[in-house]
Every structure is written in structure tokens, then in C-alpha cells.
Scaffold this motif. Structure first.
Motif, mmCIF file in Angstrom:
data_model
loop_
_atom_site.group_PDB
_atom_site.id
_atom_site.type_symbol
_atom_site.label_atom_id
_atom_site.label_comp_id
_atom_site.label_asym_id
_atom_site.label_seq_id
_atom_site.Cartn_x
_atom_site.Cartn_y
_atom_site.Cartn_z
ATOM 1 N N ILE A 280 -3.566 46.521 31.654
ATOM 2 C CA ILE A 280 -2.515 45.961 31.535
ATOM 3 C C ILE A 280 -2.035 46.304 33.226
ATOM 4 O O ILE A 280 -1.733 45.406 33.117
ATOM 5 N N HIS B 248 -4.349 43.262 35.014
ATOM 6 C CA HIS B 248 -4.210 42.245 34.736
ATOM 7 C C HIS B 248 -3.154 41.286 34.060
ATOM 8 O O HIS B 248 -3.195 40.527 34.377
ATOM 9 N N LYS B 249 -2.378 42.239 33.656
ATOM 10 C CA LYS B 249 -1.451 41.495 33.228
ATOM 11 C C LYS B 249 0.713 42.345 33.788
ATOM 12 O O LYS B 249 0.793 40.511 33.710
ATOM 13 N N ILE B 250 0.045 43.260 34.638
ATOM 14 C CA ILE B 250 1.510 43.207 35.261
ATOM 15 C C ILE B 250 2.060 42.968 36.528
ATOM 16 O O ILE B 250 0.426 43.647 37.405
ATOM 17 N N GLU B 251 2.066 41.989 37.334
ATOM 18 C CA GLU B 251 2.046 42.089 38.752
ATOM 19 C C GLU B 251 3.306 42.352 39.184
ATOM 20 O O GLU B 251 2.917 43.316 40.377
ATOM 21 N N LYS C 66 4.381 48.628 36.133
ATOM 22 C CA LYS C 66 2.996 49.373 35.847
ATOM 23 C C LYS C 66 3.464 50.364 35.176
ATOM 24 O O LYS C 66 4.218 51.095 35.486
#
Length: 167
Positions: A122, A125-128, A133
Motif C-alpha cells: 500500500i 503503490h497507493k499512498i503518495e 504511509k
């Protein structure tokens, strides 16, 4: 002095008995019998001593002694010229408990590894946003603790199996 040791022993029998009652799912009297046997040590204790000291009937002590033997938690030995049975802890019971602890720790380790891997995925790939995070250091530290604790208890287990302790 002897009276103080006796009082201390009986207080510890009660405290250990409560613990064993919960951990081993034993009846209260069976747990007290087991704790008394543990605290008496390798000299063993007799049926008669337990009836007198634990203040329970002969049938109650007998029933629970038989149950503890059936569960392989205690064994007995006899002495030449003496018809009495001397009950002691079965060291295999301790090894079985260690095996159960190791298995439980292994299950927890696998679960934490899966959670950590999920959170890493996650995070990557999902949290910028860095602030959102998942923190992974707890899982790393906990997995390391489980590995070290398992290794340590394995050493104890091996010593028990190799008869390095006379319980």
C-alpha cells in the motif's frame, strides 16, 4: 522458620494454581495439586501428604491425580521397600508447553509478516503522501523479537530433552 516456608509455599501453591487453572484449563483442585507437586520438586509428594496439606478428600485428590496422570502432566516413582507413590512433574509436559508457545509465536510471526507486506505494498503503490504511509518499524521489531524469543526457548527445550535439568 519452617512455618514461614510452609506459609510461603502454600501462598505460592494458590497463586500458581490460579495461573495453571487458567492456562491448562484445569479444575481448581487439580491445578492446586499440580502446583503443589511442582513446588515440592524432585523428591515427590505422596497421596497422603496431598490429602493432609491441600485439605481435600481422598476421593477428590484421587480423582484429580488420575486425571493429571491421564493428561501426562505428572508421573510417579516408588522407593525400594516403600509402597507409596511419589508424584513428580512430567518434564514432557514442559516440553509440550514450550512447543505450543513456539507454534503460537510462529503463527503470530506469519500474520505480522503478511500485515507488514500488505502495508508495504500500500505504501509503495497507493499512498503518495509520506505522512499517510504506514509505519513498519513495529512489525520489524516484533518479528525480530519473536525470532529471538523462539531461538531462546528452543535452547531451553533442548536442555530439557537432553536431561540437563533435574526438575
Amino acid at each position: 522458620m519452617k512455618e514461614n516456608v510452609c506459609k510461603e509455599k502454600m501462598a505460592l501453591v494458590e497463586k500458581l494454581g490460579v495461573h495453571l487453572e487458567k492456562r491448562e484449563h484445569l479444575a481448581p483442585v487439580a491445578a492446586r495439586i499440580l502446583s503443589y507437586i511442582i513446588l515440592t520438586g524432585k523428591q515427590g509428594t505422596t497421596f497422603e501428604d496431598m490429602v493432609k496439606i491441600l485439605c481435600a478428600s481422598k476421593s477428590t485428590i484421587s480423582t484429580h491425580l488420575n486425571h493429571l496422570q491421564d493428561l501426562n502432566k505428572i508421573v510417579y516413582f516408588t522407593k525400594t521397600g516403600d509402597r507409596k507413590k511419589y508424584f513428580i512433574i512430567n518434564k514432557d509436559m514442559i516440553v509440550q508447553h514450550i512447543d505450543n508457545v513456539i507454534n503460537e509465536w510462529q503463527e503470530v510471526k506469519v500474520l505480522h509478516s503478511e500485515i507488514k507486506n500488505y502495508k508495504e505494498k500500500i505504501n509503495n503503490h497507493k499512498i503518495e503522501n509520506e505522512e499517510e504511509k504506514f509505519e513498519l518499524s513495529f512489525h520489524n521489531d516484533y518479528i525480530q523479537f519473536l525470532d529471538e524469543a523462539s531461538a531462546s526457548i528452543e535452547v531451553l527445550r533442548k536442555k530439557l530433552i537432553d536431561n540437563q535439568f533435574h526438575i
